[in-house]
Design a protein around this motif. Structure first.
Motif, PDB file in Angstrom:
ATOM      1  N   ALA B  57       0.854  -1.202   0.000  1.00 21.78           N
ATOM      2  CA  ALA B  57       0.000   0.000   0.000  1.00 21.78           C
ATOM      3  C   ALA B  57       0.880   1.239   0.000  1.00 21.78           C
ATOM      4  O   ALA B  57       1.406   1.644   1.038  1.00 21.78           O
ATOM      5  CB  ALA B  57      -0.921  -0.013   1.218  1.00 21.78           C
ATOM      6  N   LEU B  58       1.059   1.816  -1.185  1.00 21.02           N
ATOM      7  CA  LEU B  58       1.992   2.934  -1.345  1.00 21.02           C
ATOM      8  C   LEU B  58       1.276   4.219  -1.748  1.00 21.02           C
ATOM      9  O   LEU B  58       0.436   4.214  -2.654  1.00 21.02           O
ATOM     10  CB  LEU B  58       3.016   2.603  -2.440  1.00 21.02           C
ATOM     11  N   LEU B  59       1.625   5.308  -1.089  1.00 22.52           N
ATOM     12  CA  LEU B  59       1.162   6.638  -1.487  1.00 22.52           C
ATOM     13  C   LEU B  59       2.385   7.508  -1.751  1.00 22.52           C
ATOM     14  O   LEU B  59       3.438   7.320  -1.124  1.00 22.52           O
ATOM     15  CB  LEU B  59       0.318   7.291  -0.382  1.00 22.52           C
ATOM     16  N   LEU B 135      -3.391   8.530   8.516  1.00 20.60           N
ATOM     17  CA  LEU B 135      -2.528   7.449   8.040  1.00 20.60           C
ATOM     18  C   LEU B 135      -1.138   7.604   8.633  1.00 20.60           C
ATOM     19  O   LEU B 135      -0.567   8.700   8.608  1.00 20.60           O
ATOM     20  CB  LEU B 135      -2.404   7.515   6.507  1.00 20.60           C
ATOM     21  N   ARG B 138       5.514   5.178   6.454  1.00 19.36           N
ATOM     22  CA  ARG B 138       6.960   4.950   6.574  1.00 19.36           C
ATOM     23  C   ARG B 138       7.609   5.250   5.233  1.00 19.36           C
ATOM     24  O   ARG B 138       7.164   4.748   4.189  1.00 19.36           O
ATOM     25  CB  ARG B 138       7.197   3.494   6.961  1.00 19.36           C
ATOM     26  N   MET B 140       9.684   5.058   2.037  1.00 21.40           N
ATOM     27  CA  MET B 140      10.249   3.929   1.291  1.00 21.40           C
ATOM     28  C   MET B 140      11.240   4.403   0.238  1.00 21.40           C
ATOM     29  O   MET B 140      12.191   3.721  -0.088  1.00 21.40           O
ATOM     30  CB  MET B 140       9.136   3.144   0.593  1.00 21.40           C
ATOM     31  N   ILE B 154       7.807   8.663  -1.529  1.00 21.16           N
ATOM     32  CA  ILE B 154       6.952   7.479  -1.530  1.00 21.16           C
ATOM     33  C   ILE B 154       6.983   6.819  -0.160  1.00 21.16           C
ATOM     34  O   ILE B 154       8.059   6.564   0.397  1.00 21.16           O
ATOM     35  CB  ILE B 154       7.422   6.457  -2.589  1.00 21.16           C
ATOM     36  N   GLU B 156       4.973   3.802   2.613  1.00 20.03           N
ATOM     37  CA  GLU B 156       4.063   2.667   2.752  1.00 20.03           C
ATOM     38  C   GLU B 156       3.158   2.905   3.959  1.00 20.03           C
ATOM     39  O   GLU B 156       3.615   3.352   5.012  1.00 20.03           O
ATOM     40  CB  GLU B 156       4.863   1.370   2.947  1.00 20.03           C
ATOM     41  N   ILE B 157       1.879   2.586   3.783  1.00 25.17           N
ATOM     42  CA  ILE B 157       0.910   2.776   4.872  1.00 25.17           C
ATOM     43  C   ILE B 157       1.200   1.781   5.999  1.00 25.17           C
ATOM     44  O   ILE B 157       1.252   0.574   5.770  1.00 25.17           O
ATOM     45  CB  ILE B 157      -0.535   2.587   4.357  1.00 25.17           C
ATOM     46  N   GLN B 158       1.385   2.308   7.216  1.00 22.64           N
ATOM     47  CA  GLN B 158       1.589   1.464   8.397  1.00 22.64           C
ATOM     48  C   GLN B 158       0.332   1.395   9.252  1.00 22.64           C
ATOM     49  O   GLN B 158       0.076   0.401   9.919  1.00 22.64           O
ATOM     50  CB  GLN B 158       2.725   2.045   9.259  1.00 22.64           C
ATOM     51  N   HIS B 159      -0.433   2.485   9.259  1.00 26.03           N
ATOM     52  CA  HIS B 159      -1.658   2.548  10.064  1.00 26.03           C
ATOM     53  C   HIS B 159      -2.728   3.320   9.288  1.00 26.03           C
ATOM     54  O   HIS B 159      -2.403   4.312   8.626  1.00 26.03           O
ATOM     55  CB  HIS B 159      -1.417   3.308  11.381  1.00 26.03           C
ATOM     56  N   ILE B 160      -3.963   2.875   9.404  1.00 27.31           N
ATOM     57  CA  ILE B 160      -5.120   3.637   8.912  1.00 27.31           C
ATOM     58  C   ILE B 160      -6.088   3.765  10.081  1.00 27.31           C
ATOM     59  O   ILE B 160      -6.445   2.768  10.698  1.00 27.31           O
ATOM     60  CB  ILE B 160      -5.852   2.908   7.757  1.00 27.31           C
TER      61      ILE B 160
END
Lengths: 211, 211
Positions: B57-59, B135, B138, B140, B154, B156-160
């Motif tokens: 899950a990347l933003l 969110l 972390r 990346m 970029i 990665e989602i660690q928590h939502i």
């Protein structure tokens, strides 16, 4: 609700796709128009168009690579270097949405989805006639995102076409008056309504939020 | 109205900024929260958060480089590897907007803009307490965009974290019920209202648009 990295991975695939595609917030809805060198036109909806800079005027969008499924939009852009970005409006949501079906390369989404190719200013790629904000783009770079094999496709704006009455003297574009829409997740369409314009934020002019 | 590459360049600078920042369509409004290793918290509004992929899950988001003006958000992320992305809602537009003023590094936008730092799950970076979708990210990768010197950051989602009632069984998040907002240009805020959800588009199920 709290999902951490592990509980997110354990969600059913469709649910995870819906959640992760929604958490970035509202997304723009745009149709990207292209044509192959053999004159096969293509149009497809994208929710990942992003502003990268104003001088030069650069926009990007994210494409999955061509290796697994054939990506006609990407293939055509790499072939011709040109594409168009066209806003989706309220009155054309359904037609725009169905461009995401996996048509064969010799099937034009323009035809199947009831959209009209429009060629303007000798620009190579087709604009979408129904759209009220249209951009002619020239490919500048295509950067791989190694982490997941996607590509950031970067283009420079060559043409902007929009109704005179939608652009204010200071350059603000009234996207609500154009029946602009936004997307959330994979398939949820939202209309937008103007709330407010705020001034350029200067430290000396910040309202007193501290008391 | 038609602007080509040359007439766009000849526009007054502010007008060009407004036009080019608006033509990609509606943008999400998010607050990015960070903290330096010396425990100075920072929060700033960004309209460039973008979905890059669901597994992992990347933003991403776009940052200007640190060399001209100091970019506290970017500096803190590079220092600690962690940051938060927090949705802006209707009731907090003004506070969120003024985080864009050029505060000094030892001034916390949380304090000056009336927003509240919140530390959850031992996560290093501060969440924005007022936000209803948060969110934990972390870092990346940080990819330079050579064409204009910006960076694609970029994570990665660690928590939502979001309210139970905002998430449907299939993972759709009802961002309108959360008073979500969008941004156009540099400073125009829009509210969003649900129009429709359309099914996954299959070629065999495309409505007859051709007749």
């Amino acid at each position: 609700m709290h999902l951490n990295k592990d509980s997110l991975l354990q969600l059913d695939r469709i649910k995870r796709l819906n959640v992760v595609n929604a958490v970035s917030g509202i997304k723009p809805a745009n149709l990207i128009g292209t044509i192959s060198n053999s004159r096969q036109a293509n149009v497809a909806i994208f929710s990942s168009v992003i502003h990268l800079g104003s001088n030069p005027a650069l926009l990007g969008f994210i494409s999955r690579p061509s290796k697994d499924v054939r990506r006609h939009t990407l293939e055509n852009i790499l072939e011709t270097q040109y594409y168009t970005i066209n806003h989706v409006h309220k009155f054309m949501i359904e037609k725009a949405h169905y461009t995401s079906a996996k048509f064969e390369k010799n099937q034009s989404e323009f035809e199947y989805c009831g959209l009209t190719e429009e060629y303007l200013f000798d620009f190579k790629a087709p604009f979408v006639k129904e759209s009220r904000v249209k951009l002619g783009m020239r490919l500048m770079d295509c950067q791989p995102i190694e982490l997941n094999g996607t590509l950031l496709v970067i283009g420079e704006i060559q043409h902007i076409i929009l109704p005179d009455e939608a652009i204010h003297k200071d350059g603000h574009i009234d996207i609500a008056s154009l029946d602009g829409v936004g997307l959330s997740g994979l398939n949820n369409y939202y209309q937008i309504e103007k709330l407010t314009s705020l001034p350029y934020a200067r430290v000396s002019e910040v309202p007193d939020f501290m008391s």
